[in-house]
Design a protein around this motif. Sequence first.
Motif, PDB file in Angstrom:
ATOM      1  N   PRO A   6       0.841  -1.313  -0.025  1.00 45.31           N
ATOM      2  CA  PRO A   6       0.172  -0.114   0.012  1.00 45.31           C
ATOM      3  C   PRO A   6       0.813   1.323  -0.130  1.00 45.31           C
ATOM      4  O   PRO A   6       1.844   1.185   0.693  1.00 45.31           O
ATOM      5  CB  PRO A   6      -0.824  -0.051   1.339  1.00 45.31           C
ATOM      6  N   SER A   7       0.553   2.396  -0.629  1.00 45.94           N
ATOM      7  CA  SER A   7       1.170   3.620  -0.950  1.00 45.94           C
ATOM      8  C   SER A   7       1.108   4.263   0.297  1.00 45.94           C
ATOM      9  O   SER A   7       0.200   4.069   1.136  1.00 45.94           O
ATOM     10  CB  SER A   7       0.631   4.278  -1.976  1.00 45.94           C
ATOM     11  N   ARG A   8       2.342   4.965   1.001  1.00 48.36           N
ATOM     12  CA  ARG A   8       2.159   5.767   2.015  1.00 48.36           C
ATOM     13  C   ARG A   8       1.469   7.000   1.710  1.00 48.36           C
ATOM     14  O   ARG A   8       1.459   7.569   0.520  1.00 48.36           O
ATOM     15  CB  ARG A   8       3.611   6.136   2.409  1.00 48.36           C
ATOM     16  N   PRO A   9       0.456   7.722   2.877  1.00 46.32           N
ATOM     17  CA  PRO A   9       0.140   8.803   2.601  1.00 46.32           C
ATOM     18  C   PRO A   9       0.714   9.856   2.431  1.00 46.32           C
ATOM     19  O   PRO A   9       2.155  10.034   2.881  1.00 46.32           O
ATOM     20  CB  PRO A   9      -0.849   8.998   3.747  1.00 46.32           C
ATOM     21  N   THR A  10       0.461  11.103   1.586  1.00 45.93           N
ATOM     22  CA  THR A  10       1.222  12.009   1.367  1.00 45.93           C
ATOM     23  C   THR A  10       0.891  13.217   1.936  1.00 45.93           C
ATOM     24  O   THR A  10      -0.490  13.434   2.258  1.00 45.93           O
ATOM     25  CB  THR A  10       1.256  12.305  -0.267  1.00 45.93           C
ATOM     26  N   SER A  11       1.601  14.518   1.804  1.00 44.06           N
ATOM     27  CA  SER A  11       1.184  15.531   2.286  1.00 44.06           C
ATOM     28  C   SER A  11      -0.148  16.093   1.535  1.00 44.06           C
ATOM     29  O   SER A  11      -1.137  16.885   2.043  1.00 44.06           O
ATOM     30  CB  SER A  11       2.246  16.726   2.366  1.00 44.06           C
ATOM     31  N   ARG A  12      -0.218  15.694   0.174  1.00 42.31           N
ATOM     32  CA  ARG A  12      -1.450  16.052  -0.658  1.00 42.31           C
ATOM     33  C   ARG A  12      -2.568  15.373  -0.263  1.00 42.31           C
ATOM     34  O   ARG A  12      -3.760  15.992  -0.106  1.00 42.31           O
ATOM     35  CB  ARG A  12      -0.911  15.783  -2.263  1.00 42.31           C
ATOM     36  N   ASP A  13      -2.260  14.051   0.193  1.00 42.64           N
ATOM     37  CA  ASP A  13      -3.542  13.473   0.885  1.00 42.64           C
ATOM     38  C   ASP A  13      -4.180  14.157   2.004  1.00 42.64           C
ATOM     39  O   ASP A  13      -5.239  14.242   2.408  1.00 42.64           O
ATOM     40  CB  ASP A  13      -3.116  12.093   1.103  1.00 42.64           C
ATOM     41  N   VAL A  14      -3.014  14.561   3.120  1.00 39.15           N
ATOM     42  CA  VAL A  14      -3.522  15.325   4.023  1.00 39.15           C
ATOM     43  C   VAL A  14      -4.270  16.533   3.691  1.00 39.15           C
ATOM     44  O   VAL A  14      -5.306  16.709   4.493  1.00 39.15           O
ATOM     45  CB  VAL A  14      -2.051  15.462   5.110  1.00 39.15           C
ATOM     46  N   GLY A  15      -3.635  17.197   2.979  1.00 40.79           N
ATOM     47  CA  GLY A  15      -4.229  18.528   2.430  1.00 40.79           C
ATOM     48  C   GLY A  15      -5.767  18.264   1.977  1.00 40.79           C
ATOM     49  O   GLY A  15      -6.572  18.990   2.427  1.00 40.79           O
ATOM     50  N   ARG A  16      -6.095  17.446   1.167  1.00 37.81           N
ATOM     51  CA  ARG A  16      -7.268  16.953   0.544  1.00 37.81           C
ATOM     52  C   ARG A  16      -8.372  16.478   1.842  1.00 37.81           C
ATOM     53  O   ARG A  16      -9.228  17.099   1.817  1.00 37.81           O
ATOM     54  CB  ARG A  16      -7.092  15.815  -0.349  1.00 37.81           C
ATOM     55  N   LEU A  17      -7.875  15.755   2.645  1.00 36.99           N
ATOM     56  CA  LEU A  17      -8.629  15.551   3.865  1.00 36.99           C
ATOM     57  C   LEU A  17      -8.943  16.681   4.774  1.00 36.99           C
ATOM     58  O   LEU A  17     -10.176  16.688   5.327  1.00 36.99           O
ATOM     59  CB  LEU A  17      -8.091  14.170   4.528  1.00 36.99           C
ATOM     60  N   ALA A  18      -8.049  17.289   4.992  1.00 35.87           N
ATOM     61  CA  ALA A  18      -8.163  18.619   5.809  1.00 35.87           C
ATOM     62  C   ALA A  18      -8.729  19.739   5.083  1.00 35.87           C
ATOM     63  O   ALA A  18      -9.404  20.712   5.770  1.00 35.87           O
ATOM     64  CB  ALA A  18      -6.904  18.978   6.363  1.00 35.87           C
ATOM     65  N   GLY A  19      -8.891  19.809   3.752  1.00 38.32           N
ATOM     66  CA  GLY A  19      -9.585  20.669   2.973  1.00 38.32           C
ATOM     67  C   GLY A  19      -8.657  22.045   2.737  1.00 38.32           C
ATOM     68  O   GLY A  19      -9.023  23.275   2.862  1.00 38.32           O
ATOM     69  N   VAL A  20      -7.313  21.800   2.806  1.00 42.08           N
ATOM     70  CA  VAL A  20      -6.499  23.012   2.648  1.00 42.08           C
ATOM     71  C   VAL A  20      -5.368  22.513   1.465  1.00 42.08           C
ATOM     72  O   VAL A  20      -5.254  21.458   1.008  1.00 42.08           O
ATOM     73  CB  VAL A  20      -5.499  23.249   3.778  1.00 42.08           C
ATOM     74  N   SER A  21      -4.385  23.399   1.305  1.00 45.59           N
ATOM     75  CA  SER A  21      -3.240  23.188   0.233  1.00 45.59           C
ATOM     76  C   SER A  21      -2.232  22.519   0.951  1.00 45.59           C
ATOM     77  O   SER A  21      -2.092  22.554   2.002  1.00 45.59           O
ATOM     78  CB  SER A  21      -2.885  24.578  -0.256  1.00 45.59           C
ATOM     79  N   GLN A  22      -1.278  21.924  -0.062  1.00 43.61           N
ATOM     80  CA  GLN A  22      -0.320  21.131   0.472  1.00 43.61           C
ATOM     81  C   GLN A  22       0.529  22.100   1.273  1.00 43.61           C
ATOM     82  O   GLN A  22       1.282  21.863   2.210  1.00 43.61           O
ATOM     83  CB  GLN A  22       0.411  20.565  -0.619  1.00 43.61           C
ATOM     84  N   ALA A  23       0.691  23.446   0.438  1.00 46.58           N
ATOM     85  CA  ALA A  23       1.714  24.261   1.376  1.00 46.58           C
ATOM     86  C   ALA A  23       1.182  24.395   2.704  1.00 46.58           C
ATOM     87  O   ALA A  23       1.897  24.629   3.854  1.00 46.58           O
ATOM     88  CB  ALA A  23       1.619  25.757   0.707  1.00 46.58           C
TER      89      ALA A  23
END
Length: 339
Positions: A6-23
């Motif tokens: 399974p692929s490891r979650p990325t900061s982009r995944d975190v941003g998508r779940l939190a509703g914010v940008s990767q930055a």
Amino acid sequence: MSHAPPSRPTSRDVGRLAGVSQATVSLVLGDKWRGRVSERTAQAVREAAQELGYRPNLAARSLRLGQTRTALLVVPALTNEFFARVYTGAAAVAAEHGFGVVLYPSPEGVGPARDPFASARAALDGVIASSMAAEALDAIRGTDLPLVMLDSDPAESGAAAHVNLDIADGMRQMTDHLLALGHRRFLHLSSAVPSWTFDVRARALQERLRSVPDARLHQVSAPLDVPGGREAALRALAAPGPRATAVVCDDDVLAAGACKAVRRLGLRVPEDVSVTGFDDLALATAVEPELTTLSLPAEQVGERGMAALLAVLDGRPPEEGDLPVTLVVRDSSAPAPTR
């Protein structure tokens, strides 16, 4: 049939779940969010990262930012619990900010440590060091590594910040306590370790007693261990002339030695001689009678030291002001004998 891991979650995944940008995710998880995003947003990012099991790639981030997020804590020894407690405080604050703390005690015990910096300098963001280990720091003076000094001369150059205890006030509290008990003949059992903190204790005691016309003070130096304190106190208390009724020690370890010396002379603590310590180590309540001493907030020293280093790395002014020292009165001090 093989299965891809399974692929490891990325900061982009975190941003998508939190509703914010990767930055924004990078700001929050890099602890750079204050003043840029709201506390509510930061909390949402942290919760999303926890839910996904996301862990930042520290190695990649270190290369990108030029930081290893590692601090070195230099202490003279771990045989004294004060420094272990300093480490506990520093490590707690470091963990809150994604930093690690590497502990470097002197291999020779109290005194200068061998140079730990030649191979480690590139792997460090900064150094926090006790004044008692100051000679171990010659290798980094003049380098670009920020240095935070603990319990050290604030006038000393080369440090980006100082974190100090109000040692002088502590010694004044102790002296006033003994003066109020009627003591006028004092023996100062001082540490033989050359250090700013011990110099401050001696000066504070001398200055306070100088204002008391009938007070007398004799100072003797001793190695910072129980046998050293015992032998130095034994010689001083057995010397000809009026004997001291109060022995003021630079450390609880020396005070334990002084108590042994009093008993070897056939005297009693505190009926014949009061004995006081400094530091409020576990030893202070292990001896009998328990020691009157000064409690030093060692964990706060470590916390403030790490916070100061983080401030320097962030370009912010570190918190100022000395940490208070508290008198703890126990059974080793009593009114001066009247005879």
